[in-house]
Motif scaffolding. Structure first.
Motif, PDB file in Angstrom:
ATOM      1  N   VAL A  69       0.823  -1.202   0.000  1.00 53.79           N
ATOM      2  CA  VAL A  69       0.000   0.000   0.000  1.00 53.79           C
ATOM      3  C   VAL A  69       0.860   1.255   0.000  1.00 53.79           C
ATOM      4  N   ILE A  70       2.057   1.190   0.575  1.00 53.46           N
ATOM      5  CA  ILE A  70       2.963   2.344   0.547  1.00 53.46           C
ATOM      6  C   ILE A  70       3.475   2.583  -0.868  1.00 53.46           C
ATOM      7  N   VAL A  71       3.815   1.504  -1.560  1.00 52.43           N
ATOM      8  CA  VAL A  71       4.299   1.634  -2.938  1.00 52.43           C
ATOM      9  C   VAL A  71       3.219   2.255  -3.821  1.00 52.43           C
ATOM     10  N   VAL A  72       2.025   1.695  -3.735  1.00 51.95           N
ATOM     11  CA  VAL A  72       0.924   2.221  -4.554  1.00 51.95           C
ATOM     12  C   VAL A  72       0.623   3.664  -4.167  1.00 51.95           C
ATOM     13  N   GLY A  73       0.618   3.958  -2.855  1.00 50.16           N
ATOM     14  CA  GLY A  73       0.325   5.323  -2.400  1.00 50.16           C
ATOM     15  C   GLY A  73       1.384   6.313  -2.824  1.00 50.16           C
ATOM     16  N   ALA A  74       2.661   5.886  -2.806  1.00 52.22           N
ATOM     17  CA  ALA A  74       3.735   6.799  -3.219  1.00 52.22           C
ATOM     18  C   ALA A  74       3.609   7.151  -4.708  1.00 52.22           C
ATOM     19  N   ILE A  75       3.282   6.163  -5.536  1.00 50.39           N
ATOM     20  CA  ILE A  75       3.110   6.437  -6.979  1.00 50.39           C
ATOM     21  C   ILE A  75       1.911   7.353  -7.213  1.00 50.39           C
ATOM     22  N   ALA A  76       0.809   7.034  -6.517  1.00 52.06           N
ATOM     23  CA  ALA A  76      -0.394   7.862  -6.692  1.00 52.06           C
ATOM     24  C   ALA A  76      -0.190   9.269  -6.156  1.00 52.06           C
ATOM     25  N   SER A  77       0.656   9.431  -5.120  1.00 58.21           N
ATOM     26  CA  SER A  77       0.905  10.752  -4.558  1.00 58.21           C
ATOM     27  C   SER A  77       1.626  11.666  -5.539  1.00 58.21           C
ATOM     28  N   VAL A  78       2.363  11.082  -6.473  1.00 55.17           N
ATOM     29  CA  VAL A  78       3.058  11.876  -7.495  1.00 55.17           C
ATOM     30  C   VAL A  78       2.164  12.089  -8.722  1.00 55.17           C
ATOM     31  N   LEU A  79       1.511  11.001  -9.155  1.00 53.88           N
ATOM     32  CA  LEU A  79       0.708  11.099 -10.373  1.00 53.88           C
ATOM     33  C   LEU A  79      -0.536  11.954 -10.165  1.00 53.88           C
ATOM     34  N   GLY A  80      -1.142  11.858  -8.991  1.00 50.42           N
ATOM     35  CA  GLY A  80      -2.370  12.621  -8.762  1.00 50.42           C
ATOM     36  C   GLY A  80      -2.165  14.123  -8.870  1.00 50.42           C
ATOM     37  N   PRO A  81      -1.274  14.730  -8.080  1.00 49.79           N
ATOM     38  CA  PRO A  81      -1.069  16.183  -8.206  1.00 49.79           C
ATOM     39  C   PRO A  81      -0.626  16.621  -9.595  1.00 49.79           C
ATOM     40  N   LEU A  82       0.190  15.774 -10.269  1.00 46.69           N
ATOM     41  CA  LEU A  82       0.605  16.138 -11.618  1.00 46.69           C
ATOM     42  C   LEU A  82      -0.596  16.193 -12.569  1.00 46.69           C
ATOM     43  N   ALA A  83      -1.523  15.249 -12.421  1.00 43.65           N
ATOM     44  CA  ALA A  83      -2.688  15.218 -13.310  1.00 43.65           C
ATOM     45  C   ALA A  83      -3.668  16.331 -12.993  1.00 43.65           C
ATOM     46  N   TRP A  84      -3.790  16.678 -11.695  1.00 42.66           N
ATOM     47  CA  TRP A  84      -4.811  17.651 -11.319  1.00 42.66           C
ATOM     48  C   TRP A  84      -4.294  19.096 -11.318  1.00 42.66           C
ATOM     49  N   PHE A  85      -3.035  19.299 -10.898  1.00 41.68           N
ATOM     50  CA  PHE A  85      -2.552  20.662 -10.723  1.00 41.68           C
ATOM     51  C   PHE A  85      -1.327  20.979 -11.579  1.00 41.68           C
ATOM     52  N   GLY A  86      -0.855  20.003 -12.340  1.00 41.10           N
ATOM     53  CA  GLY A  86       0.377  20.221 -13.099  1.00 41.10           C
ATOM     54  C   GLY A  86       0.269  21.352 -14.103  1.00 41.10           C
ATOM     55  N   ALA A  87      -0.910  21.551 -14.689  1.00 40.03           N
ATOM     56  CA  ALA A  87      -1.054  22.590 -15.712  1.00 40.03           C
ATOM     57  C   ALA A  87      -1.138  23.979 -15.108  1.00 40.03           C
ATOM     58  N   TYR A  88      -1.369  24.057 -13.790  1.00 39.32           N
ATOM     59  CA  TYR A  88      -1.580  25.365 -13.193  1.00 39.32           C
ATOM     60  C   TYR A  88      -0.475  25.747 -12.223  1.00 39.32           C
ATOM     61  N   ALA A  89       0.210  24.766 -11.646  1.00 45.29           N
ATOM     62  CA  ALA A  89       1.214  25.070 -10.628  1.00 45.29           C
ATOM     63  C   ALA A  89       2.491  25.561 -11.281  1.00 45.29           C
ATOM     64  N   SER A  90       2.899  26.775 -10.961  1.00 38.05           N
ATOM     65  CA  SER A  90       4.147  27.334 -11.481  1.00 38.05           C
ATOM     66  C   SER A  90       5.263  27.312 -10.457  1.00 38.05           C
ATOM     67  N   ASN A  91       4.936  26.922  -9.199  1.00 37.18           N
ATOM     68  CA  ASN A  91       5.913  26.905  -8.106  1.00 37.18           C
ATOM     69  C   ASN A  91       6.237  25.442  -7.757  1.00 37.18           C
ATOM     70  N   PRO A  92       7.488  25.028  -7.900  1.00 38.02           N
ATOM     71  CA  PRO A  92       7.828  23.627  -7.542  1.00 38.02           C
ATOM     72  C   PRO A  92       7.540  23.308  -6.081  1.00 38.02           C
ATOM     73  N   ASN A  93       7.629  24.324  -5.228  1.00 42.28           N
ATOM     74  CA  ASN A  93       7.327  24.068  -3.803  1.00 42.28           C
ATOM     75  C   ASN A  93       5.882  23.633  -3.613  1.00 42.28           C
ATOM     76  N   ALA A  94       5.007  24.169  -4.447  1.00 42.28           N
ATOM     77  CA  ALA A  94       3.597  23.762  -4.367  1.00 42.28           C
ATOM     78  C   ALA A  94       3.445  22.300  -4.759  1.00 42.28           C
ATOM     79  N   ASP A  95       4.175  21.893  -5.791  1.00 40.71           N
ATOM     80  CA  ASP A  95       4.115  20.482  -6.177  1.00 40.71           C
ATOM     81  C   ASP A  95       4.597  19.576  -5.049  1.00 40.71           C
TER      82      ASP A  95
END
Length: 409
Positions: A113-139
């Protein structure tokens, strides 16, 4: 561990199914209803409902099969990443799944569950906020928040599992201690019963064997002199009657113990003759026995007095049974400050094997004397024909010291 135990480790009771079903339905409704009251999400009603239910409804399996729940929720989350442009409220099921896997899946498999959660923790924000986030700290903040939603319940679940396993081990240890205690008590009860049976057997043997031997000797002697000395025959009959009454009285006392209930007053099954009664017992036994007393008897415990009395009685009984009608015996009682010595010597024919009658008498004497910390020797005489019984019974501190030494051996 088998595959079935990994896939379905805890199983689920009927109550668990009901509780998890209510949880799944409640989370599903909470994930869907808010979108129906907001006008901006009208065009997304169908996909929101479908994909939210795909993540929340598998919670019904969270205790029956946590890994299967993880797989179904992961599949639903993947579909959301591809078909929905925003995160949904249904993602609240992810911490629940993380806790469930950590709580009920053993060993390394729970870390999936940690492996799956770690992958989803990266892919989710990239899919939802990647087009709008201009600050790497926000990512990084988004990634950390999503990963924390997985790690925190996972840590809580592992801790809960450790506590539950510790309690289970404690319960098993307590059950094992209880079983051992029951086994020990049962063994102690059996030993106590065996000791009681042996004690009663010794008493019965001493009473019956001695009384019958005396009665037989007196009856034979009375018959031999009945025509020539009627007075002697009458005395023999009186002795027989007195011996029979005494044996009957002692037998009743022993039977009283066997019949007494747990609430009854415990009777004294063991006759309690004193050292002063030994001369009378010797006199009643036979006129072919000479008693020699060296020293004066001092106050001793009832058990010690009974031991000295029974040893003397049994030695004289063996004399009457095995020595022959013409043999004589000398019984010597020696009283000192530290011990009582019983020495019975006869000049009869004796027997080749002193245990030919079963050995109950000699065994009883050994058990009695040993229980008092003393020593006993019985066997044919070395200085001539006959048999000798020699017992030394310590008194007071000497008895306790001898008993301790016997336990150490």
């Amino acid at each position: 561990m088998s595959t079935n135990e990994v896939l379905f480790p805890p199983g689920a009771t009927q109550r668990d199914w009901v509780a998890d079903g209510i949880l799944a339905v409640t989370v599903t409704l909470l994930s869907i209803v808010p979108y129906y009251v907001q006008v901006g999400y009208v065009e997304l009603f169908s996909p929101l409902t479908m994909f939210s239910a795909a993540i929340t409804l598998p919670l019904v399996l969270r205790r029956h099969s946590p890994l299967l729940t993880l797989a179904l929720v992961s599949l639903g989350g993947t579909m959301q990443l591809f078909f929905l442009p925003i995160p949904t409220i249904s993602l609240v099921s992810i911490p629940i799944v993380s806790y469930s896997v950590a709580r009920w899946i053993p060993g390394r498999m729970s870390r999936s569950v940690i492996v799956v959660g770690a992958i989803a923790s990266v892919l989710g924000p990239l899919a939802w906020f990647g087009a709008y986030a201009s600050n790497p700290n926000a990512d990084i903040l988004f990634w950390g928040a999503c990963l924390g939603a997985v790690l925190t319940p996972y840590a809580i679940g592992r801790r809960s599992r450790e506590v539950a396993e510790s309690r289970t081990r404690q319960v098993h240890a307590a059950e094992e201690r209880y079983r051992l205690l029951l086994a020990e008590r049962e063994q102690q009860t059996r030993l106590a019963e065996a000791s009681t049976r042996a004690m009663i057997a010794r008493e019965l043997h001493d009473i019956v064997a001695h009384s019958l031997s005396v009665m037989i000797v007196q009856a034979e002697g009375g018959r031999a002199v009945a025509t020539r000395k009627p007075d002697v025959a009458v005395e023999a009959l009186d002795t027989i009657a007195e011996t029979g009454r005494e044996a009957l009285h002692e037998m009743r006392r022993i039977v009283g113990v066997l019949r007494a209930g747990p609430t009854d007053e415990p009777p004294s099954y063991a006759p309690a003759p004193t050292l002063e009664e030994i001369p009378d017992m010797v006199a009643r036994t036979s006129d072919r026995i000479t008693l020699v007393v060296d020293g004066n008897p001092q106050p001793v415990s009832q058990a010690l007095a009974l031991t000295a009395y029974r040893v003397t009685q049994e030695a004289l009984t063996n004399f009457l049974k095995h020595a022959g009608s013409e043999a004589t015996a000398v019984a010597t009682l020696t009283y000192s400050a530290r011990s009582i010595t019983v020495d019975v010597v006869d000049n009869g024919d004796g027997v080749d094997d002193p245990t030919d009658g079963g050995g109950n008498g000699l065994r009883g004497m050994y058990e009695r004397v040993s229980s008092m910390g003393g020593s006993l020797s019985a066997g044919p005489r070395d200085d001539g024909p006959g048999f000798r019984v020699h017992a030394v019974i310590p008194i007071g501190d000497a008895a306790r010291t001898a008993a301790r030494e016997g336990m150490q051996r």
